[in-house]
Design a protein around this motif. Structure first.
Motif, PDB file in Angstrom:
ATOM      1  N   GLY A 138       3.175  -3.210   5.634  1.00 24.64           N
ATOM      2  CA  GLY A 138       4.667  -2.566   6.144  1.00 24.64           C
ATOM      3  C   GLY A 138       4.853  -1.339   5.484  1.00 24.64           C
ATOM      4  O   GLY A 138       4.242  -1.071   4.346  1.00 24.64           O
ATOM      5  N   ILE A 139       5.244  -0.213   6.164  1.00 26.56           N
ATOM      6  CA  ILE A 139       5.373   0.807   5.520  1.00 26.56           C
ATOM      7  C   ILE A 139       6.868   1.649   5.888  1.00 26.56           C
ATOM      8  O   ILE A 139       7.313   1.391   6.857  1.00 26.56           O
ATOM      9  N   SER A 140       7.475   2.217   4.803  1.00 24.94           N
ATOM     10  CA  SER A 140       8.815   2.885   5.085  1.00 24.94           C
ATOM     11  C   SER A 140       8.818   4.326   5.815  1.00 24.94           C
ATOM     12  O   SER A 140       7.560   4.672   5.617  1.00 24.94           O
ATOM     13  N   SER A 141       9.783   4.632   6.178  1.00 23.20           N
ATOM     14  CA  SER A 141       9.926   5.767   6.852  1.00 23.20           C
ATOM     15  C   SER A 141      10.203   7.279   6.153  1.00 23.20           C
ATOM     16  O   SER A 141      11.043   6.594   5.095  1.00 23.20           O
ATOM     17  N   TRP A 142      10.488   8.122   6.559  1.00 24.71           N
ATOM     18  CA  TRP A 142      11.061   9.327   5.728  1.00 24.71           C
ATOM     19  C   TRP A 142      10.566   9.381   4.441  1.00 24.71           C
ATOM     20  O   TRP A 142      11.460   9.788   3.416  1.00 24.71           O
ATOM     21  N   SER A 143       9.427   9.394   3.865  1.00 24.59           N
ATOM     22  CA  SER A 143       8.901   9.639   2.547  1.00 24.59           C
ATOM     23  C   SER A 143       7.899  10.715   2.620  1.00 24.59           C
ATOM     24  O   SER A 143       6.879  10.572   3.121  1.00 24.59           O
ATOM     25  N   ALA A 144       8.219  11.674   1.811  1.00 25.63           N
ATOM     26  CA  ALA A 144       7.445  12.923   1.591  1.00 25.63           C
ATOM     27  C   ALA A 144       6.115  12.212   0.725  1.00 25.63           C
ATOM     28  O   ALA A 144       4.827  12.657   0.962  1.00 25.63           O
ATOM     29  N   SER A 145       6.275  11.475  -0.472  1.00 27.00           N
ATOM     30  CA  SER A 145       5.188  11.002  -1.042  1.00 27.00           C
ATOM     31  C   SER A 145       4.139  10.234  -0.112  1.00 27.00           C
ATOM     32  O   SER A 145       2.847  10.194  -0.286  1.00 27.00           O
ATOM     33  N   LEU A 146       4.695   9.415   0.677  1.00 33.17           N
ATOM     34  CA  LEU A 146       3.796   8.538   1.703  1.00 33.17           C
ATOM     35  C   LEU A 146       3.060   9.574   2.740  1.00 33.17           C
ATOM     36  O   LEU A 146       1.824   9.289   3.141  1.00 33.17           O
ATOM     37  N   LEU A 147       3.652  10.526   3.288  1.00 29.55           N
ATOM     38  CA  LEU A 147       3.149  11.479   4.063  1.00 29.55           C
ATOM     39  C   LEU A 147       2.054  12.293   3.470  1.00 29.55           C
ATOM     40  O   LEU A 147       0.823  12.443   3.762  1.00 29.55           O
ATOM     41  N   ALA A 148       2.106  12.443   2.044  1.00 25.94           N
ATOM     42  CA  ALA A 148       0.943  12.938   1.391  1.00 25.94           C
ATOM     43  C   ALA A 148      -0.199  12.022   1.228  1.00 25.94           C
ATOM     44  O   ALA A 148      -1.216  12.585   1.134  1.00 25.94           O
ATOM     45  N   THR A 149       0.282  10.598   1.151  1.00 21.45           N
ATOM     46  CA  THR A 149      -0.682   9.782   0.895  1.00 21.45           C
ATOM     47  C   THR A 149      -1.710   9.612   2.049  1.00 21.45           C
ATOM     48  O   THR A 149      -2.606   9.589   2.039  1.00 21.45           O
ATOM     49  N   VAL A 150      -1.044   9.486   3.275  1.00 17.77           N
ATOM     50  CA  VAL A 150      -1.994   9.299   4.540  1.00 17.77           C
ATOM     51  C   VAL A 150      -2.429  10.395   4.779  1.00 17.77           C
ATOM     52  O   VAL A 150      -3.792  10.500   5.369  1.00 17.77           O
ATOM     53  N   ASP A 151      -1.997  11.654   4.396  1.00  7.11           N
ATOM     54  CA  ASP A 151      -2.788  12.879   4.579  1.00  7.11           C
ATOM     55  C   ASP A 151      -4.179  12.992   3.918  1.00  7.11           C
ATOM     56  O   ASP A 151      -5.066  13.465   4.109  1.00  7.11           O
ATOM     57  N   ALA A 152      -4.111  12.484   2.654  1.00  2.26           N
ATOM     58  CA  ALA A 152      -5.163  12.362   1.684  1.00  2.26           C
ATOM     59  C   ALA A 152      -6.154  11.160   1.980  1.00  2.26           C
ATOM     60  O   ALA A 152      -7.244  10.968   1.260  1.00  2.26           O
ATOM     61  N   LEU A 153      -5.756  10.206   2.702  1.00  2.00           N
ATOM     62  CA  LEU A 153      -6.564   8.808   3.098  1.00  2.00           C
ATOM     63  C   LEU A 153      -7.802   9.290   3.658  1.00  2.00           C
ATOM     64  O   LEU A 153      -7.379   9.581   4.789  1.00  2.00           O
ATOM     65  N   ARG A 154      -8.867   8.615   3.273  1.00  2.00           N
ATOM     66  CA  ARG A 154     -10.195   8.991   4.229  1.00  2.00           C
ATOM     67  C   ARG A 154     -10.128   7.740   4.859  1.00  2.00           C
ATOM     68  O   ARG A 154      -9.816   6.547   4.772  1.00  2.00           O
ATOM     69  N   PRO A 155     -10.853   7.995   6.350  1.00  2.00           N
ATOM     70  CA  PRO A 155     -10.717   6.648   7.128  1.00  2.00           C
ATOM     71  C   PRO A 155     -11.960   5.515   6.525  1.00  2.00           C
ATOM     72  O   PRO A 155     -13.110   6.077   6.011  1.00  2.00           O
ATOM     73  N   PHE A 156     -11.528   4.317   6.555  1.00  2.00           N
ATOM     74  CA  PHE A 156     -12.358   3.408   6.279  1.00  2.00           C
ATOM     75  C   PHE A 156     -13.708   3.173   7.231  1.00  2.00           C
ATOM     76  O   PHE A 156     -13.190   3.442   8.829  1.00  2.00           O
ATOM     77  N   THR A 157     -14.741   2.691   7.135  1.00  2.00           N
ATOM     78  CA  THR A 157     -15.831   2.608   8.117  1.00  2.00           C
ATOM     79  C   THR A 157     -15.643   1.214   8.766  1.00  2.00           C
ATOM     80  O   THR A 157     -16.351   1.024   9.556  1.00  2.00           O
TER      81      THR A 157
END
Length: 341
Positions: A138-157
């Motif tokens: 589950g993921i919350s909305s409206w979070s700048a820190s989480l936006l930075a997280t998904v932007d930095a996340l590399r795709p899993f194989t």
């Protein structure tokens, strides 16, 4: 990790023979200590194998092994851990012990021009390390820190998450709503998961409107998934709304903020507000939120909060005290501030 040799030790007291007098044993004890120190240096400092040591010193390999073990027992060899720059495991352990956390990740953001990017990178590495398969997030909305997280996340194989579910309404001002949508879609795309959107605002104008919408099938198909989540990924908000939340149209009105202040609120997770002890602040506002129930949220096995900054110190401390998160990813200055009180 490194091993230190304590060459100043006077040596252990060993039983060499029952018939030997104290004066007879003294040279034997000295030789035993000397041999232990010599073997320890050869093994730990020169990197020699035990068989090589045995051959060079003309002793048996089992004796080399026994003396290495004894050297550690009596303090000739001492193991120490030297932290590389930018690593704060001692601080992380203090956070874990103080707040009963499963894990704390502390990042040094001093060398970064963007603190959010440093937090997001650390959170992305945490996810890349700990997501091993079969998770429902589950993921919350409206979070700048989480936006930075998904932007930095590399795709899993491989697919490591079955579904990513929205925890609080994500409909708002159209230009900002794209960010809430991006949170889910990027996390789902990187982990191979299905995206489950909550097609509703995070905050409604009346209790009646919220009750009506919570019974709608488009909402219930999301809310029924919340109790079965294995992990929650959340931000922690201060009482004063973040710029992102304010722009979304889901922020708290000034009158509501004042009522929350009077009730002792210091912050929120998923628009669920709590006081400095982490206890929920039950207000009329709480009954207008379209999102996960506080008790359901705090029953999710792994609750990961990504948050930092001086503005959020009281909110983060309250969230940890109240069990809103059992994993925290924060910056070193915030970690120290949280522990000071």
């Amino acid at each position: 990790m490194q091993s230190e040799l304590n060459t100043a030790t006077e040596g252990p007291t060993l039983a060499i023979g029952l018939a030997a007098s104290p004066s007879d044993r003294r040279p034997q004890l000295h030789e035993q200590s000397r041999l232990m120190a010599k073997i320890a240096r050869m093994y730990h400092e020169r990197g020699m194998r035990q068989a090589e040591i045995a051959a060079e010193l003309h002793v048996s390999q089992p004796r080399v092994s026994r003396l290495l073990k004894k050297a550690a027992e009596v303090g000739i060899v001492r193991t120490t851990v030297s932290e590389p720059p930018g690593v704060y495991t001692e601080l992380e352990q203090r956070l874990e012990a103080t707040y009963g956390l499963s894990e704390a990740v502390v990042v040094d953001s001093s060398g970064h021009t963007d603190e959010l990017r440093a937090l997001g990178t650390a959170a992305a590495v945490y996810l890349e390390t700990t997501l091993t398969g079969g998770e429902s997030i589950g993921i919350s909305s409206w979070s700048a820190s989480l936006l930075a997280t998904v932007d930095a996340l590399r795709p899993f194989t491989t697919r490591v998450v079955t579904e990513v579910v929205q925890l609080v309404g994500g409909i708002g001002e159209p230009r900002v709503q794209a960010d809430a949508t991006r949170l889910l879609t990027q996390l789902a795309a990187a982990t191979g998961a299905e995206s489950i959107f909550l097609s509703a605002p995070g905050l409604l104008g009346s209790v009646q409107a919220r009750e009506s919408l919570m019974g709608d099938p488009t909402v219930t198909q999301v809310s029924t998934r919340w109790p079965n989540l294995s992990m929650a990924l959340v931000g922690i908000g201060a009482l004063e709304p973040s710029p992102l939340l304010r722009r979304s149209g889901n922020s708290i009105a000034e009158a509501d903020q004042e009522a929350l202040r009077q009730a002792g609120a210091v912050g929120d997770v998923c628009l669920r507000f709590f006081n400095e002890s982490g206890e929920p602040v039950t207000r009329e506002l709480d009954e207008r939120v379209i999102g996960i129930d506080p008790d359901v949220l705090r029953s999710i096995p792994r609750r990961v909060a990504v948050a930092g900054g001086e503005r959020k110190t009281a909110a983060i401390r309250g969230a940890l005290r109240g069990g809103w998160a059992n994993v925290v990813i924060t910056d070193v200055n915030t970690a120290r501030s949280i522990l000071e009180e």
